[in-house]
Design a protein around this motif. Structure first.
Motif, short mmCIF file in Angstrom:
data_model
loop_
_atom_site.label_atom_id
_atom_site.label_comp_id
_atom_site.label_asym_id
_atom_site.label_seq_id
_atom_site.Cartn_x
_atom_site.Cartn_y
_atom_site.Cartn_z
N SER A 198 19.07 -30.56 22.57
CA SER A 198 17.95 -31.01 23.07
C SER A 198 18.73 -31.53 24.46
O SER A 198 18.19 -32.01 25.55
N ILE A 199 19.75 -30.41 25.27
CA ILE A 199 20.95 -30.71 26.02
C ILE A 199 20.97 -29.29 27.06
O ILE A 199 21.15 -28.39 25.46
N PRO A 200 20.39 -29.14 28.01
CA PRO A 200 21.19 -27.92 28.44
C PRO A 200 22.60 -27.46 28.25
O PRO A 200 23.41 -28.33 28.44
N VAL A 201 23.11 -26.58 27.91
CA VAL A 201 24.30 -26.27 28.13
C VAL A 201 24.90 -24.72 28.63
O VAL A 201 24.28 -23.52 28.64
N ILE A 202 25.99 -24.31 29.37
CA ILE A 202 25.94 -23.16 29.70
C ILE A 202 27.47 -23.29 29.47
O ILE A 202 28.90 -24.05 29.43
N VAL A 203 27.68 -21.75 28.35
CA VAL A 203 28.76 -22.08 27.95
C VAL A 203 30.01 -21.68 29.26
O VAL A 203 29.95 -20.38 29.73
N LYS B 30 14.83 -27.05 35.94
CA LYS B 30 14.33 -26.70 34.07
C LYS B 30 13.90 -27.93 33.61
O LYS B 30 13.02 -27.66 33.08
N ILE B 31 14.53 -28.95 34.24
CA ILE B 31 14.50 -30.17 33.18
C ILE B 31 13.26 -31.09 33.26
O ILE B 31 13.13 -31.51 34.87
N LYS B 32 12.47 -31.31 32.75
CA LYS B 32 11.24 -32.40 33.07
C LYS B 32 11.62 -33.40 33.72
O LYS B 32 12.27 -34.47 32.94
N LYS C 82 6.76 -30.96 20.37
CA LYS C 82 6.62 -31.03 21.49
C LYS C 82 8.52 -31.46 21.94
O LYS C 82 8.60 -30.53 23.06
N LEU C 83 8.97 -31.22 20.18
CA LEU C 83 10.77 -30.57 20.47
C LEU C 83 11.00 -28.62 21.30
O LEU C 83 10.81 -28.36 22.22
N LEU C 84 9.93 -27.77 20.60
CA LEU C 84 9.94 -26.61 21.46
C LEU C 84 9.75 -26.43 22.68
O LEU C 84 10.05 -25.81 23.32
N MET C 85 8.26 -27.35 23.13
CA MET C 85 7.28 -27.56 24.67
C MET C 85 8.90 -28.15 25.27
O MET C 85 8.73 -27.41 26.33
N GLN C 86 9.50 -28.40 24.87
CA GLN C 86 10.76 -29.10 25.89
C GLN C 86 11.65 -28.20 26.67
O GLN C 86 11.97 -28.47 28.12
N ASN C 87 11.99 -26.75 26.16
CA ASN C 87 12.59 -26.13 25.86
C ASN C 87 12.43 -25.09 25.70
O ASN C 87 12.81 -23.77 24.25
#
Length: 220
Positions: A69-74, A115-117, A156-161
């Motif tokens: 649920s959190i954007p991750v940059i490796v 990109k985060i809502k 809802k989960l899929l549409m968030q990202n």
């Protein structure tokens, strides 16, 4: 103020990243191992994560699925294309190779946070689909679709990202707070029913299965 969690056991690199991010107005949290990162995430929800792969104990690849649920940059020294592809398919939002230019890292952070809502926005849109977080209603081409509680939680989960691929375990972990009637054995049935309901209005496929990995919203 946006919070960024830096997960890296290299103290020097972590210090440089933290100093730069603080100057840019970010709140920074640190974790030095995979176990410490998971403990932090069990209590806090940062806006973005910078994840090194070579960590003591649990490595970055092992804890990445816990961050759906959190954007991750490796941020890694691994340069092999297959490594990058696999990590992006496993849920990472971006990948930058060490050593990196700090200006490039800041730009990539800005892109992901953009990109985060907004938390004040209660409407999600994806192509013809509209999902209202306040009324819990879903529309396709402005026609309301009646979903079960579990189907709504999955959508809802899929549409968030929408660009992120969610594994089955990711989905089950993330929707657990919204619905308790979904288990691994029934997840495919719920997703199949959800896809049929969405498809019934426009004959379009909105959710795709990524073979061997999981599910995501389908880009045209």
């Amino acid at each position: 103020m946006k919070q960024i969690l830096v997960i890296d056991d290299d103290i020097h690199i972590g210090n440089v990243i933290e100093e730069t991010l603080v100057k840019e107005g970010y709140d920074v949290a640190r974790a030095y191992s995979g176990t410490e990162a998971l403990l932090y995430l069990s209590k806090q929800h940062p806006d973005l994560i910078l994840l090194d792969l070579m960590l003591p104990g649990l490595n970055g690849e092992e804890i990445l699925p816990k961050m759906a649920s959190i954007p991750v940059i490796v941020v890694s020294a691994k340069v092999d294309t297959s490594d990058k592809v696999n990590l992006l398919l496993q849920g990472a939002n971006d990948y930058i190779t060490k050593p990196f230019d700090m200006a490039e890292l800041l730009a990539r952070i800005t892109v992901q946070l953009r990109k985060i809502k907004s938390p004040t926005s209660h409407i999600f849109h994806f192509h013809d689909i509209t999902l209202d977080l306040q009324t819990h209603k879903v529309y396709v081409l402005k026609q309301e679709i009646k979903l079960t509680k579990t189907e709504y939680a999955i959508l809802k989960l899929l549409m968030q990202n929408p660009s992120q691929v969610y594994t089955k375990s990711n989905i089950l972990d993330e929707i657990r707070m919204d619905t308790l009637d979904c288990v691994e054995s029934s997840l495919k049935v719920h997703i199949s029913n959800l896809r049929k309901k969405l498809r019934s209005v426009s004959d379009q496929e909105y959710i795709e299965a990524v073979w061997g990995i999981g599910f995501k919203m389908k880009e045209n």
